[in-house]
Design a protein around this motif. Structure first.
Motif, mmCIF file in Angstrom:
data_model
loop_
_atom_site.group_PDB
_atom_site.id
_atom_site.type_symbol
_atom_site.label_atom_id
_atom_site.label_comp_id
_atom_site.label_asym_id
_atom_site.label_seq_id
_atom_site.Cartn_x
_atom_site.Cartn_y
_atom_site.Cartn_z
ATOM 1 N N ARG A 1 -43.078 -39.813 170.023
ATOM 2 C CA ARG A 1 -44.057 -38.296 169.649
ATOM 3 C C ARG A 1 -44.175 -38.301 168.100
ATOM 4 N NH1 ARG A 1 -43.392 -31.930 170.774
ATOM 5 N NH2 ARG A 1 -44.840 -31.547 168.898
ATOM 6 N N ARG A 2 -42.941 -38.544 167.305
ATOM 7 C CA ARG A 2 -42.789 -38.183 165.952
ATOM 8 C C ARG A 2 -42.534 -39.597 165.099
ATOM 9 N NH1 ARG A 2 -42.996 -32.981 164.629
ATOM 10 N NH2 ARG A 2 -42.966 -32.768 162.351
ATOM 11 N N GLU B 1 -48.055 -35.617 168.971
ATOM 12 C CA GLU B 1 -48.697 -34.511 170.073
ATOM 13 C C GLU B 1 -49.372 -33.536 169.601
ATOM 14 O OE1 GLU B 1 -45.800 -33.025 172.922
ATOM 15 O OE2 GLU B 1 -45.177 -35.106 173.412
ATOM 16 N N ALA B 2 -48.906 -33.116 168.558
ATOM 17 C CA ALA B 2 -49.988 -31.933 167.873
ATOM 18 C C ALA B 2 -50.992 -32.787 166.986
ATOM 19 C CB ALA B 2 -49.005 -31.316 167.157
ATOM 20 N N HIS B 3 -50.958 -33.947 166.757
ATOM 21 C CA HIS B 3 -51.956 -34.699 166.125
ATOM 22 C C HIS B 3 -51.899 -33.920 164.556
ATOM 23 C CE1 HIS B 3 -55.667 -36.565 165.071
ATOM 24 N NE2 HIS B 3 -55.299 -37.642 165.934
ATOM 25 N N ARG B 4 -50.828 -33.903 164.000
ATOM 26 C CA ARG B 4 -50.749 -33.299 162.688
ATOM 27 C C ARG B 4 -49.809 -34.266 161.712
ATOM 28 N NH1 ARG B 4 -49.893 -26.820 162.611
ATOM 29 N NH2 ARG B 4 -48.060 -27.058 163.801
ATOM 30 N N THR C 1 -34.663 -35.007 164.277
ATOM 31 C CA THR C 1 -35.735 -35.131 163.241
ATOM 32 C C THR C 1 -35.159 -34.028 161.999
ATOM 33 O OG1 THR C 1 -36.760 -32.984 164.157
ATOM 34 C CG2 THR C 1 -37.868 -35.111 164.438
ATOM 35 N N ASP D 1 -46.695 -35.948 163.872
ATOM 36 C CA ASP D 1 -46.514 -35.383 165.031
ATOM 37 C C ASP D 1 -47.678 -35.663 165.872
ATOM 38 O OD1 ASP D 1 -46.394 -34.057 167.472
ATOM 39 O OD2 ASP D 1 -45.240 -32.184 166.482
ATOM 40 N N GLU E 1 -44.240 -37.423 157.566
ATOM 41 C CA GLU E 1 -44.234 -37.194 159.149
ATOM 42 C C GLU E 1 -45.379 -37.107 159.876
ATOM 43 O OE1 GLU E 1 -40.311 -34.517 158.819
ATOM 44 O OE2 GLU E 1 -40.792 -35.542 160.433
ATOM 45 N N VAL F 1 -59.200 -29.717 166.343
ATOM 46 C CA VAL F 1 -58.954 -30.882 165.973
ATOM 47 C C VAL F 1 -60.017 -32.022 165.883
ATOM 48 C CG1 VAL F 1 -57.211 -32.910 165.800
ATOM 49 C CG2 VAL F 1 -56.636 -30.262 166.502
ATOM 50 N N ALA G 1 -43.891 -26.795 164.610
ATOM 51 C CA ALA G 1 -44.669 -28.089 165.383
ATOM 52 C C ALA G 1 -43.937 -28.953 166.399
ATOM 53 C CB ALA G 1 -45.006 -28.968 164.265
ATOM 54 N N GLU G 2 -42.439 -29.107 166.064
ATOM 55 C CA GLU G 2 -42.107 -30.030 166.833
ATOM 56 C C GLU G 2 -41.084 -29.142 168.130
ATOM 57 O OE1 GLU G 2 -41.616 -33.317 166.683
ATOM 58 O OE2 GLU G 2 -39.628 -33.455 168.036
ATOM 59 N N GLY H 1 -49.378 -26.035 170.775
ATOM 60 C CA GLY H 1 -48.799 -26.939 169.846
ATOM 61 C C GLY H 1 -49.232 -28.317 170.017
ATOM 62 N N ARG H 2 -49.680 -28.746 171.169
ATOM 63 C CA ARG H 2 -50.406 -30.087 171.354
ATOM 64 C C ARG H 2 -51.754 -30.084 171.526
ATOM 65 N NH1 ARG H 2 -47.049 -31.728 176.472
ATOM 66 N NH2 ARG H 2 -46.983 -29.616 177.219
ATOM 67 N N VAL H 3 -52.469 -30.961 170.767
ATOM 68 C CA VAL H 3 -53.700 -31.237 171.075
ATOM 69 C C VAL H 3 -54.252 -31.609 172.482
ATOM 70 C CG1 VAL H 3 -55.706 -32.434 169.940
ATOM 71 C CG2 VAL H 3 -53.791 -32.463 168.794
ATOM 72 N N ARG I 1 -56.465 -27.132 170.093
ATOM 73 C CA ARG I 1 -54.848 -26.878 169.997
ATOM 74 C C ARG I 1 -54.630 -25.436 169.558
ATOM 75 N NH1 ARG I 1 -52.601 -29.873 165.530
ATOM 76 N NH2 ARG I 1 -53.715 -28.352 164.262
#
Lengths: 234, 234
Positions: free
Chosen positions: A136-137, A148-151, B34, A146, A144, B222, B48-49, B177-179, B228
């Motif tokens: 995921r990361r 899943e969050a697309h960030r 992380t 992320d 970094e 996004v 985020a995580e 938090g997830r797209v 999201r």
DNA sequence: AACGGTTGTGACAAACTCGTGACGCTTCCC
DNA sequence: GGGAAGCGTCACGAGTTTGTCACAACCGTT
């Protein structure tokens, strides 16, 4: 520094002299060395032994080094094994082609024992550092991602990236430490064999650099070849 | 004993040596680790995580550990995450203050690997015992959902939602938090592989945004991907 | 049949993205 | 030293994506 001995190295070369020199030096360093003298043998060996590193001569009878490398990269079980190409030729386009097919490093003959072991150590160290994250990361140095969050983050602060920039960064991070030619990046990011100028890659790399900020250039330019994200794993 | 591996742990420390020791031991135990090296990064990361546990050094440049902890506890999305404080100081009042602000446990440097992993395991076990969601109530930032009553609130005031809007909000909150791509949302909200334009999702997101009100955009776009839901610190 | 509420879709403007030509600087090579 | 090639960056316009409006279709109720 962590001792990397005990790693298994597959050496592929059809010239007995060179082969024995390689085996001699590597064994001396404590590596467990296996050998192959042609492409087919190399593939079989790689699949069976799963070495930690492969040193591959470009000039082989029958299937040449490029093809061996391509097949290695296509096979799931062996696609992640670092490969050092070995060649007598110095021509620039040889290098480019090698990197494009997926080589991790390059040694031109003649080479010194010291040069050999240095590159081997460097590659093994790097391979150990990156546990091939499809996770995921991804985190490399201050950057970094992320997924899943697309960030994306730089120094902990979120960075606003366009879709294309995000994908480009993702690819560079996944292949951190390896040079990526513009063509490779085009293929990976734009996926199709899009009819796009390779110079366009430069533009997007520049945009990424600006957005990621930071004093040290995270995305390094490798003149004549392409770009490489600095491998800063701790 | 239940194996707690696969849990995600965020380690916050500005000293590289200590950070790497922590990462080493935790990774060894199978945790996904992380890191952050300052307060701001820690908060961003936590949000985020959504790690399962945070190990937080009190001594940080800029925003110190107490403040990080306080902010964590004020933020809805991260307020439930267990936190272990890490400090060189032994003073009793440090500990007291830490617990007051909301720490779950405390480790003083120097610490043994065993002490570390024991405390981590204990906290994770405790956290797992009390599952968070699938419950009657979801609250993210100013938005709340009472699933039994099938009602939604924004800033405490009830919001009148249509059935479809309600389901869409529910899905977005569950996956906050997830797209979520438009296609994913279609699948989750309209469940069938309905023959519906993906653009329709945009329309309903817009309606939701209007009804939920608020200056801050709770449902983030996004670009090129989807939407999201985001929880903001108060 | 009328009605109020809900939902899907086309249309259009606004915002954003991205490829490219251009230009100047650096690096390399002879 | 001079020319060529490689690279960084600016600016701009075409193309794409998204926000929003308006409206028609639909549905259950009266």
């Amino acid at each position: 520094m962590v001792k990397m001995a005990d790693a298994r190295i597959l050496v592929v070369d059809d010239e007995p002299d060179i082969l024995s020199v390689l085996v001699y030096h590597l064994s001396r360093e404590g590596y467990r060395v296996t050998t192959a003298v042609n492409g087919q043998g190399a593939l079989t060996m790689a699949d069976a032994e799963r070495p930690d590193l492969i040193i591959l001569d470009l000039m082989l009878p029958g299937m040449d080094g490029y093809e061996v490398l391509q097949r290695l990269r296509r096979a799931d079980r062996t696609s992640a094994i670092p490969v050092i190409l070995l060649t007598a030729r110095r021509a620039e386009d040889e290098r480019v082609r090698g990197f494009e097919v997926g080589a991790d490093d390059y040694i031109t003959k003649p080479f010194s024992a010291r040069e050999l072991t240095l590159r081997v150590e460097a590659l093994l160290r790097r391979a150990k550092a990156e546990p091939v994250s499809a996770s995921r990361r991804i985190a490399v140095g201050p950057v970094e991602l992320d997924r899943e969050a697309h960030r994306a983050f730089s120094d902990g602060a979120e960075v606003d990236l366009t879709p294309l920039e995000y994908r480009l960064l993702e690819v560079l991070l996944e292949r951190r430490g390896r040079v990526q030619s513009r063509r490779q990046l085009l293929q990976a990011v734009w996926d199709t064999n899009a009819a796009i100028e390779t110079r366009t890659v430069d533009m997007h790399v520049a945009r990424l650099r600006t957005k990621l900020g930071g004093a040290a250039p995270l995305i390094e330019t490798v003149r004549g070849i392409g770009y490489r994200f600095r491998a800063l794993d701790k």
